[in-house]
Each structure stands twice: as structure tokens, then as C-alpha cells.
Scaffold this motif. Structure first.
Motif, PDB file in Angstrom:
ATOM      1  N   ALA A  96      -3.316 -56.916  60.774  1.00  0.00           N
ATOM      2  CA  ALA A  96      -2.734 -55.838  59.970  1.00  0.00           C
ATOM      3  C   ALA A  96      -1.221 -55.787  60.176  1.00  0.00           C
ATOM      4  O   ALA A  96      -0.451 -55.642  59.217  1.00  0.00           O
ATOM      5  N   GLU A  97      -0.780 -55.922  61.412  1.00  0.00           N
ATOM      6  CA  GLU A  97       0.656 -55.880  61.710  1.00  0.00           C
ATOM      7  C   GLU A  97       1.409 -57.034  61.064  1.00  0.00           C
ATOM      8  O   GLU A  97       2.592 -56.913  60.726  1.00  0.00           O
ATOM      9  N   TYR A  98       0.726 -58.151  60.864  1.00  0.00           N
ATOM     10  CA  TYR A  98       1.364 -59.319  60.243  1.00  0.00           C
ATOM     11  C   TYR A  98       1.177 -59.372  58.733  1.00  0.00           C
ATOM     12  O   TYR A  98       1.489 -60.388  58.115  1.00  0.00           O
ATOM     13  N   GLY A  99       0.665 -58.292  58.135  1.00  0.00           N
ATOM     14  CA  GLY A  99       0.687 -58.225  56.674  1.00  0.00           C
ATOM     15  C   GLY A  99      -0.619 -58.079  55.944  1.00  0.00           C
ATOM     16  O   GLY A  99      -0.620 -57.861  54.733  1.00  0.00           O
ATOM     17  N   ALA A 100      -1.764 -58.186  56.617  1.00  0.00           N
ATOM     18  CA  ALA A 100      -3.046 -58.087  55.916  1.00  0.00           C
ATOM     19  C   ALA A 100      -3.313 -56.656  55.468  1.00  0.00           C
ATOM     20  O   ALA A 100      -3.076 -55.699  56.209  1.00  0.00           O
ATOM     21  N   ASP A 101      -3.799 -56.509  54.232  1.00  0.00           N
ATOM     22  CA  ASP A 101      -4.185 -55.192  53.705  1.00  0.00           C
ATOM     23  C   ASP A 101      -5.630 -54.864  54.048  1.00  0.00           C
ATOM     24  O   ASP A 101      -5.990 -53.701  54.201  1.00  0.00           O
ATOM     25  N   LYS A 102      -6.444 -55.901  54.131  1.00  0.00           N
ATOM     26  CA  LYS A 102      -7.872 -55.723  54.398  1.00  0.00           C
ATOM     27  C   LYS A 102      -8.332 -56.878  55.287  1.00  0.00           C
ATOM     28  O   LYS A 102      -7.896 -58.018  55.112  1.00  0.00           O
ATOM     29  N   ILE A 103      -9.196 -56.582  56.246  1.00  0.00           N
ATOM     30  CA  ILE A 103      -9.717 -57.622  57.137  1.00  0.00           C
ATOM     31  C   ILE A 103     -11.237 -57.578  57.103  1.00  0.00           C
ATOM     32  O   ILE A 103     -11.842 -56.535  57.397  1.00  0.00           O
ATOM     33  N   TYR A 104     -11.838 -58.695  56.713  1.00  0.00           N
ATOM     34  CA  TYR A 104     -13.287 -58.848  56.778  1.00  0.00           C
ATOM     35  C   TYR A 104     -13.630 -59.436  58.147  1.00  0.00           C
ATOM     36  O   TYR A 104     -13.143 -60.505  58.506  1.00  0.00           O
ATOM     37  N   VAL A 105     -14.475 -58.722  58.899  1.00  0.00           N
ATOM     38  CA  VAL A 105     -14.847 -59.158  60.248  1.00  0.00           C
ATOM     39  C   VAL A 105     -16.325 -59.517  60.267  1.00  0.00           C
ATOM     40  O   VAL A 105     -17.190 -58.658  60.051  1.00  0.00           O
ATOM     41  N   ALA A 106     -16.611 -60.791  60.511  1.00  0.00           N
ATOM     42  CA  ALA A 106     -17.984 -61.273  60.571  1.00  0.00           C
ATOM     43  C   ALA A 106     -18.307 -61.638  62.011  1.00  0.00           C
ATOM     44  O   ALA A 106     -17.790 -62.635  62.532  1.00  0.00           O
ATOM     45  N   GLU A 107     -19.130 -60.810  62.648  1.00  0.00           N
ATOM     46  CA  GLU A 107     -19.483 -61.029  64.049  1.00  0.00           C
ATOM     47  C   GLU A 107     -20.970 -61.305  64.193  1.00  0.00           C
ATOM     48  O   GLU A 107     -21.801 -60.657  63.551  1.00  0.00           O
ATOM     49  N   ASN A 108     -21.284 -62.281  65.049  1.00  0.00           N
ATOM     50  CA  ASN A 108     -22.677 -62.606  65.323  1.00  0.00           C
ATOM     51  C   ASN A 108     -22.699 -63.522  66.543  1.00  0.00           C
ATOM     52  O   ASN A 108     -21.776 -64.330  66.728  1.00  0.00           O
ATOM     53  N   ASP A 109     -23.728 -63.397  67.366  1.00  0.00           N
ATOM     54  CA  ASP A 109     -23.834 -64.264  68.548  1.00  0.00           C
ATOM     55  C   ASP A 109     -23.858 -65.738  68.155  1.00  0.00           C
ATOM     56  O   ASP A 109     -23.359 -66.593  68.892  1.00  0.00           O
ATOM     57  N   ALA A 110     -24.429 -66.026  66.981  1.00  0.00           N
ATOM     58  CA  ALA A 110     -24.521 -67.414  66.519  1.00  0.00           C
ATOM     59  C   ALA A 110     -23.161 -67.983  66.121  1.00  0.00           C
ATOM     60  O   ALA A 110     -23.024 -69.186  65.909  1.00  0.00           O
ATOM     61  N   LEU A 111     -22.157 -67.107  66.014  1.00  0.00           N
ATOM     62  CA  LEU A 111     -20.821 -67.536  65.594  1.00  0.00           C
ATOM     63  C   LEU A 111     -19.842 -67.610  66.770  1.00  0.00           C
ATOM     64  O   LEU A 111     -18.636 -67.741  66.569  1.00  0.00           O
ATOM     65  N   GLU A 112     -20.368 -67.523  67.984  1.00  0.00           N
ATOM     66  CA  GLU A 112     -19.493 -67.552  69.154  1.00  0.00           C
ATOM     67  C   GLU A 112     -18.673 -68.846  69.207  1.00  0.00           C
ATOM     68  O   GLU A 112     -17.470 -68.831  69.461  1.00  0.00           O
ATOM     69  N   ASN A 113     -19.335 -69.965  68.947  1.00  0.00           N
ATOM     70  CA  ASN A 113     -18.647 -71.257  68.878  1.00  0.00           C
ATOM     71  C   ASN A 113     -18.663 -71.759  67.436  1.00  0.00           C
ATOM     72  O   ASN A 113     -19.631 -71.524  66.708  1.00  0.00           O
ATOM     73  N   TYR A 114     -17.608 -72.448  67.058  1.00  0.00           N
ATOM     74  CA  TYR A 114     -17.514 -72.939  65.684  1.00  0.00           C
ATOM     75  C   TYR A 114     -18.587 -73.976  65.387  1.00  0.00           C
ATOM     76  O   TYR A 114     -18.790 -74.925  66.147  1.00  0.00           O
ATOM     77  N   THR A 115     -19.273 -73.778  64.270  1.00  0.00           N
ATOM     78  CA  THR A 115     -20.144 -74.800  63.692  1.00  0.00           C
ATOM     79  C   THR A 115     -19.850 -74.836  62.197  1.00  0.00           C
ATOM     80  O   THR A 115     -19.612 -73.791  61.580  1.00  0.00           O
ATOM     81  N   ASN A 116     -19.866 -76.006  61.637  1.00  0.00           N
ATOM     82  CA  ASN A 116     -19.570 -76.160  60.212  1.00  0.00           C
ATOM     83  C   ASN A 116     -20.562 -75.369  59.367  1.00  0.00           C
ATOM     84  O   ASN A 116     -20.169 -74.653  58.440  1.00  0.00           O
ATOM     85  N   ASP A 117     -21.839 -75.478  59.717  1.00  0.00           N
ATOM     86  CA  ASP A 117     -22.866 -74.780  58.933  1.00  0.00           C
ATOM     87  C   ASP A 117     -22.680 -73.268  58.984  1.00  0.00           C
ATOM     88  O   ASP A 117     -22.679 -72.589  57.953  1.00  0.00           O
ATOM     89  N   GLY A 118     -22.530 -72.730  60.185  1.00  0.00           N
ATOM     90  CA  GLY A 118     -22.455 -71.285  60.347  1.00  0.00           C
ATOM     91  C   GLY A 118     -21.220 -70.675  59.711  1.00  0.00           C
ATOM     92  O   GLY A 118     -21.310 -69.710  58.936  1.00  0.00           O
ATOM     93  N   TYR A 119     -20.053 -71.224  60.016  1.00  0.00           N
ATOM     94  CA  TYR A 119     -18.812 -70.643  59.510  1.00  0.00           C
ATOM     95  C   TYR A 119     -18.659 -70.827  58.005  1.00  0.00           C
ATOM     96  O   TYR A 119     -18.159 -69.941  57.309  1.00  0.00           O
TER      97      TYR A 119
END
Length: 331
Positions: free
Chosen positions: A55-78
Motif C-alpha cells: 500500500a505504501e508503494y502505491g497499491a490501491d487494492k491487495i488480493y491476499v491468497a493464503e494457504n498452507d499448500a502455498l507456503e513454497n512456490y509450485t507452478n501448479d498451485g500459484y
């Protein structure tokens, strides 16, 4: 109808990538010109705390997607999460960093959405209502301006260190939208993450890079580059010839088959200047070349050249920089 400019806010271990903040700056200017919202997308586990910085760097809206399965990057998940959000909200453009993760994710998201992808961009403008991207071709020998007028959302990746991040505005607020992220059928399984601990900055985000080539003659000789890098607070890189010779690991390779970098200062030591290497560092703002061969190709792109034995020149530079920087030297 497509609305909004989106920036994928890449993070690692709870820290935002510098390139994401740089893209937010460009996205802010683009969104203002179009009269659109600038949105950031955060994906991971327990990453909502980063929304304030975005927000401080200019974003008006932030979509936050949280899930234990997203802890580490995977092509399929992200890619499921980012593409799913894009299908639901229909942004005009999705901008990502030209990082290892960003390149992988952008390609899959563009494929899922059936849209266009412009890679390794160094600039973005608006002309007659069209988003125009600038990117290098022919290993950096020329630049083209590209547009995908029919593609929505258009996906694009940006080279680190070529855009300017906006000045943060402390206390600036943005709308935070928590997303119910439930990725399915993730085929990649992350069993272990092995991190290399270093006090030096990451190669692709470093403002200063000291790089060595075949002229280093051995892996042990890279110590003199490390000493200079530590004084300057720089990262250490290598040419493909040095990596192929076993002088440095592939993670340090700069070039067409390695990492693309755009530091403020690039010091090339014992590097001949093959076109593949120039493709990876040619957009550096200031290039200093040290080579005993006055005909070396690297001098054609260098802003400053030193014809001499690097084993004499580099230690001398290290000593002089220590004197100039004094207590500010990171060593």
C-alpha cells in the motif's frame, strides 16, 4: 470489461522482492494514466503482513491468497490462484518480475488464460490507449516496442533494476481482499528447500556486481573478487566460461543461459565479452572492464576500461575503495 493493472508481488521467506516494488512504481504511473486501480496480488502462507508495504508503494487494492499448500512456490498451485483471480476480476494487465519464479509463473498463467506474454521488458508506456512494452532483442543489440491490443489481460515480466520504485508513503492505506485459496491437484512436491546463506545481496537485485571470467584461472582466485565485493556491498557473478571451467557455481552465472542483471555498476574482471554474456549484463548503467587484452570485446560496451593484469588491478581497487569508504566499507 477488463479493469485494473495488477502486479504480482513476489515474496520469499516473508520478504518482498525489490523488483516487485519497482514494478509497482511503473504500474502506478500506468494506472493513473488509464484512470484505473493498481492492484497487487500476494500468494503464500501467512503473507498478509506484507500488504501494508505494498500500500505504501502505491497499491490501491491487495488480493491476499493464503494457504498452507502455498507456503513454497509450485507452478501448479500459484498459477491456479493467480489465473483464477484474473478470470474472476478481469484485469487489463498482469505484471511480474523477470525472475526465476516470475518467468515460470508468467508463462503458465498466460497459457491458462489463453493470452499474450511479453518477457524481459525494460519499460512500459501508454500510447493512444494502448499499453506498449519495451524489450531487448538480438541478445540486447536492439530494442523493440511491442503491444498486444487484443490480449486481455496482457502478461508481462520486467527485468530487475531497470524500473524506478516510487517513494513510499508511510501510512498510506489500501483495500485488502482476503482470497479463499484452495489449489487442487498440485503435482510438484517440495520435500526440502536448501538455502545458501550469504551476507551479499542477491545477484539479480544487486546495485553493484563484481564478475569474473575465464581470466580468473581458478576457483580460489575468485576470493579477490569477493574481497572487493565485500568492500562495495556487491554481489559476485561469473561468466559462462568461468562456470564451465568449474571456477564458480551456475547460480553465479550472468548471461543468456544464466541470470539477467541490470546493476548500477558492473565490474567485469577477466571477461572477454562474448555476446551471450553481454546479453545478460548489457543493460547495466555503468560497466567497468578489467582485461589484459586491449582487443577484448568487453571494452566495446564498457564505460570505463582498464587494460592490465586483474590480479594486480583488483587488489589495488580493493585497497583504494577501503580508503575512500573508510568505516562505510561493509567489510
Amino acid at each position: 470489461m477488463a479493469k485494473g493493472i495488477w502486479v504480482y508481488a513476489e515474496q520469499k521467506n516473508g520478504q518482498l522482492k525489490k523488483v516487485s516494488l519497482e514494478i509497482l512504481g511503473a504500474g502506478r504511473r500506468l494506472a493513473d494514466q488509464l484512470g484505473e486501480e493498481l492492484c497487487a496480488v500476494l500468494i503464500g502462507k501467512e503473507v498478509a503482513g506484507l500488504a501494508g508495504t505494498l500500500a505504501e508503494y502505491g497499491a490501491d487494492k491487495i488480493y491476499v491468497a493464503e494457504n498452507d499448500a502455498l507456503e513454497n512456490y509450485t507452478n501448479d498451485g500459484y498459477s491456479q490462484v493467480l489465473a483464477g483471480l484474473a478470470e474472476e476480476y478481469q484485469p487489463m494487465a498482469i505484471l511480474l518480475g523477470y525472475t526465476v519464479l516470475g518467468r515460470d509463473l508468467a508463462a503458465r498463467v498466460a497459457q491458462r488464460l489463453g493470452t499474450g506474454l511479453c518477457t524481459d521488458c525494460t519499460g512500459v508506456d501508454l500510447e493512444d490507449g494502448q499499453i506498449i512494452f519495451t524489450r531487448p532483442i538480438y541478445a540486447g543489440k536492439a530494442f523493440v516496442r511491442a503491444a498486444c491490443p487484443e490480449a486481455r489481460p496482457i502478461c508481462a515480466t520486467f527485468r530487475p533494476n531497470v524500473l524506478t520504485a516510487a517513494q513510499p508513503q508511510p501510512g498510506r492505506a489500501a483495500e485488502v481482499v482476503m482470497v479463499d485459496a484452495r489449489p487442487k491437484d498440485i503435482r510438484q512436491i517440495i520435500k526440502e528447500v536448501v538455502c545458501q546463506v550469504s551476507s551479499r545481496p542477491e545477484l539479480t537485485e544487486a546495485d553493484i556486481i563484481v564478475s569474473g571470467g575465464r581470466g580468473m584461472k581458478s576457483a580460489e582466485n575468485f576470493k579477490i573478487l569477493e574481497e572487493l565485493a565485500d568492500v562495495l556491498g556487491a554481489a559476485v557473478g561469473a561468466s559462462r566460461a568461468a562456470v564451465d571451467a568449474g571456477y564458480a557455481p551456475h547460480s553465479m552465472q550472468v548471461g543468456q543461459t544464466g541470470k539477467t542483471v541490470s546493476p548500477v555498476l558492473y565490474i567485469a574482471c577477466g571477461i572477454s565479452g562474448a555476446i551471450q554474456h553481454l546479453a545478460g549484463m548489457g543493460s547495466s548503467k555503468v560497466i567497468v572492464a578489467i582485461n589484459k587484452d586491449p582487443e577484448a570485446n568487453i571494452f566495446k560496451v564498457a564505460d570505463y576500461g582498464i587494460v592490465g593484469d586483474l590480479f594486480e588491478v583488483v587488489p589495488l581497487l580493493t585497497r583504494e575503495f577501503k580508503k575512500l569508504l573508510g568505516d562505510k566499507a561493509s567489510c
